[in-house]
Motif scaffolding. Structure first.
Motif, mmCIF file in Angstrom:
data_model
loop_
_atom_site.group_PDB
_atom_site.id
_atom_site.type_symbol
_atom_site.label_atom_id
_atom_site.label_comp_id
_atom_site.label_asym_id
_atom_site.label_seq_id
_atom_site.Cartn_x
_atom_site.Cartn_y
_atom_site.Cartn_z
ATOM 1 N N ALA A 1 139.835 -27.456 31.306
ATOM 2 C CA ALA A 1 140.018 -28.895 31.093
ATOM 3 C C ALA A 1 141.481 -29.243 30.847
ATOM 4 C CB ALA A 1 139.153 -29.354 29.918
ATOM 5 N N LEU A 2 142.188 -28.399 30.072
ATOM 6 C CA LEU A 2 143.561 -28.712 29.720
ATOM 7 C C LEU A 2 144.569 -28.177 30.735
ATOM 8 C CD1 LEU A 2 143.535 -28.205 25.851
ATOM 9 C CD2 LEU A 2 143.069 -30.251 27.201
ATOM 10 N N SER A 3 144.166 -27.237 31.563
ATOM 11 C CA SER A 3 145.075 -26.730 32.600
ATOM 12 C C SER A 3 145.100 -27.655 33.806
ATOM 13 C CB SER A 3 144.641 -25.329 33.043
ATOM 14 O OG SER A 3 144.775 -24.403 32.000
ATOM 15 N N ASP A 4 143.928 -28.067 34.259
ATOM 16 C CA ASP A 4 143.827 -28.869 35.475
ATOM 17 C C ASP A 4 143.375 -30.298 35.215
ATOM 18 O OD1 ASP A 4 144.447 -26.554 36.962
ATOM 19 O OD2 ASP A 4 142.356 -25.917 36.875
ATOM 20 N N PHE A 5 143.110 -30.622 33.946
ATOM 21 C CA PHE A 5 142.622 -31.946 33.560
ATOM 22 C C PHE A 5 141.429 -32.344 34.427
ATOM 23 C CE2 PHE A 5 147.050 -31.952 32.106
ATOM 24 C CZ PHE A 5 146.833 -32.213 30.770
ATOM 25 N N GLN A 6 140.434 -31.461 34.399
ATOM 26 C CA GLN A 6 139.213 -31.720 35.132
ATOM 27 C C GLN A 6 138.038 -31.067 34.421
ATOM 28 O OE1 GLN A 6 140.235 -29.882 38.900
ATOM 29 N NE2 GLN A 6 139.079 -28.033 38.401
ATOM 30 N N VAL A 7 136.848 -31.609 34.641
ATOM 31 C CA VAL A 7 135.615 -31.046 34.100
ATOM 32 C C VAL A 7 134.593 -30.996 35.231
ATOM 33 C CG1 VAL A 7 135.977 -31.799 31.712
ATOM 34 C CG2 VAL A 7 134.848 -33.336 33.331
ATOM 35 N N THR A 8 133.630 -30.103 35.086
ATOM 36 C CA THR A 8 132.628 -29.917 36.126
ATOM 37 C C THR A 8 131.248 -30.284 35.603
ATOM 38 O OG1 THR A 8 133.920 -28.150 37.155
ATOM 39 C CG2 THR A 8 131.572 -28.263 37.714
ATOM 40 N N ILE A 9 130.551 -31.124 36.367
ATOM 41 C CA ILE A 9 129.163 -31.471 36.088
ATOM 42 C C ILE A 9 128.326 -30.882 37.216
ATOM 43 C CG2 ILE A 9 127.499 -33.355 35.797
ATOM 44 C CD1 ILE A 9 129.790 -35.104 34.832
ATOM 45 N N PRO A 10 127.441 -29.944 36.923
ATOM 46 C CA PRO A 10 126.703 -29.269 37.998
ATOM 47 C C PRO A 10 126.047 -30.223 38.989
ATOM 48 C CG PRO A 10 126.294 -28.183 35.911
ATOM 49 C CD PRO A 10 127.094 -29.406 35.598
ATOM 50 N N GLU A 11 125.472 -31.309 38.498
ATOM 51 C CA GLU A 11 124.766 -32.238 39.381
ATOM 52 C C GLU A 11 125.705 -33.156 40.158
ATOM 53 O OE1 GLU A 11 122.364 -31.347 35.670
ATOM 54 O OE2 GLU A 11 124.407 -32.038 36.131
ATOM 55 N N ARG A 12 126.979 -33.219 39.735
ATOM 56 C CA ARG A 12 127.908 -34.178 40.358
ATOM 57 C C ARG A 12 129.152 -33.513 40.940
ATOM 58 N NH1 ARG A 12 127.173 -39.385 38.150
ATOM 59 N NH2 ARG A 12 128.915 -39.995 39.478
ATOM 60 N N GLY A 13 129.443 -32.294 40.534
ATOM 61 C CA GLY A 13 130.658 -31.625 40.990
ATOM 62 C C GLY A 13 131.796 -31.785 39.993
ATOM 63 N N THR A 14 133.005 -31.550 40.478
ATOM 64 C CA THR A 14 134.188 -31.578 39.619
ATOM 65 C C THR A 14 134.779 -32.989 39.566
ATOM 66 O OG1 THR A 14 134.710 -29.269 40.112
ATOM 67 C CG2 THR A 14 136.494 -30.642 39.279
ATOM 68 N N ILE A 15 135.085 -33.422 38.346
ATOM 69 C CA ILE A 15 135.709 -34.724 38.134
ATOM 70 C C ILE A 15 137.116 -34.481 37.605
ATOM 71 C CG2 ILE A 15 135.632 -36.878 36.825
ATOM 72 C CD1 ILE A 15 132.586 -36.593 36.785
ATOM 73 N N LYS A 16 138.109 -34.925 38.352
ATOM 74 C CA LYS A 16 139.508 -34.706 37.989
ATOM 75 C C LYS A 16 140.145 -36.019 37.564
ATOM 76 C CE LYS A 16 143.801 -32.647 39.768
ATOM 77 N NZ LYS A 16 143.901 -31.625 38.714
ATOM 78 N N ALA A 17 140.912 -35.962 36.510
ATOM 79 C CA ALA A 17 141.564 -37.177 36.001
ATOM 80 C C ALA A 17 142.565 -37.700 37.024
ATOM 81 C CB ALA A 17 142.267 -36.889 34.681
ATOM 82 N N PRO A 18 142.516 -38.989 37.369
ATOM 83 C CA PRO A 18 143.516 -39.549 38.293
ATOM 84 C C PRO A 18 144.907 -39.512 37.696
ATOM 85 C CG PRO A 18 142.189 -41.294 37.308
ATOM 86 C CD PRO A 18 141.548 -40.001 36.914
ATOM 87 N N GLU A 19 144.975 -39.554 36.384
ATOM 88 C CA GLU A 19 146.238 -39.462 35.643
ATOM 89 C C GLU A 19 145.955 -38.678 34.371
ATOM 90 O OE1 GLU A 19 149.508 -42.374 33.438
ATOM 91 O OE2 GLU A 19 147.826 -43.223 34.552
#
Length: 291
Positions: free
Chosen positions: A143-161
């Motif tokens: 989360a802190l390296s790539d500023f993203q989290v993964t939801i199995p049902e939805r895939g990876t969500i990455k912060a636009p900023e």
């Protein structure tokens, strides 16, 4: 908005009531400029949580707080599904794909921080990370390296900023080096007399100079005692406000005995200051006040 210089950091945080010394202002400036999380470690009550609030207020950004606790896991910190609503939708004949739409997604702090926000990226406060365990720390690395989290049902969500991230620790245990390496580090210690006076006058400006000096000197003298829990700056402010509510103009052993629960939070520590001990510490504190 961004902080353009270190001096601006000090000035802007000061406008919110947070008195920031230059080393802390420097690391806060660099964390924002480089897009790195800021890891603040130190004793409880020294203002670690407050700086995240002050940064959010001064930049006009939303503050999202993840309060850590033992047993906190990724699902509790990121998201959960509204199962009750999903069951109702199943009975109503909705398709499987619809069940995992935004209508049923409950975003928790980490996911919220990755979503677009009015006013730009938020300030994400991960408070008291030392209360969690190693598996949660490992999860935070992504989360802190790539500023993203993964939801199995939805895939990876990455912060636009990337959000401005502040982690705090009271050092009840050591946080793993792998997490610290992703952050800029700063130890938040107890302030000296002049700095604590500045903080108190900012937070309780109605207190007289004499009362403020006595309160700060007494608390600083208490920190030199062998206490179970030394009082932080938060306790200094709380005590001064209690004394103001009682219309106290100057400290006395009697006033100290009546209000010590605003400063010390353990009975063993309070018991130590009964009788002549409080007067002795008060006399020492008054003698230490600069002319």
């Amino acid at each position: 908005m961004t902080f353009e210089t270190i001096d601006v950091v000090q000035a802007e945080l000061g406008q919110t009531g947070y008195v920031c010394d230059r080393p802390l202002a420097t690391v806060a400036f660099l964390a924002q400029r480089l897009g790195r999380p800021l890891f603040l470690e130190g004793e409880a009550g020294t203002g670690k949580t407050e700086i995240a609030k002050a940064i959010a207020a001064s930049l006009g950004k939303r503050l999202i707080r993840l309060q850590c606790y033992e047993g906190l896991d990724a699902s509790s910190a990121v998201y959960e599904w509204n199962f009750a609503a999903q069951m109702i939708a199943i009975r109503a004949g909705e398709s499987k794909e619809d069940l995992f739409s935004d209508d049923y997604l409950i975003a928790r702090p980490l996911l919220e921080a990755m979503m677009p926000q009015d006013g730009g990226a938020p300030v994400l406060l991960i408070d008291e990370i030392d209360r969690t365990d190693a598996p949660f720390e490992a999860f935070l690395l992504e989360a802190l390296s790539d500023f993203q989290v993964t939801i199995p049902e939805r895939g990876t969500i990455k912060a636009p900023e990337p959000p401005i991230v502040v982690l705090t620790s009271n050092r009840t245990r050591e946080v793993h080096d792998a997490l610290k390496r992703r952050c800029l580090y700063h130890w938040v210690g107890y302030p000296d007399f002049d700095r604590e006076m500045e903080i108190l006058q900012s937070r309780a400006p109605e207190a007289t100079k004499q009362l403020s000096e006595e309160v700060v000197a007494f608390v600083q003298r208490l920190r030199a005692e062998d206490l179970f829990k030394k009082p932080g700056v938060a306790e200094t402010i709380d005590w001064a406000k209690c004394l103001l509510a009682l219309d106290v103009l100057t400290l006395s052993p009697e006033v100290i005995a009546d209000t010590l629960g605003a400063v010390l939070k353990y009975q063993d520590d309070i018991q130590r200051l009964q009788g002549s001990e409080a007067k002795k510490i008060l006399d020492d504190a008054r003698a230490s006040i600069p002319e």
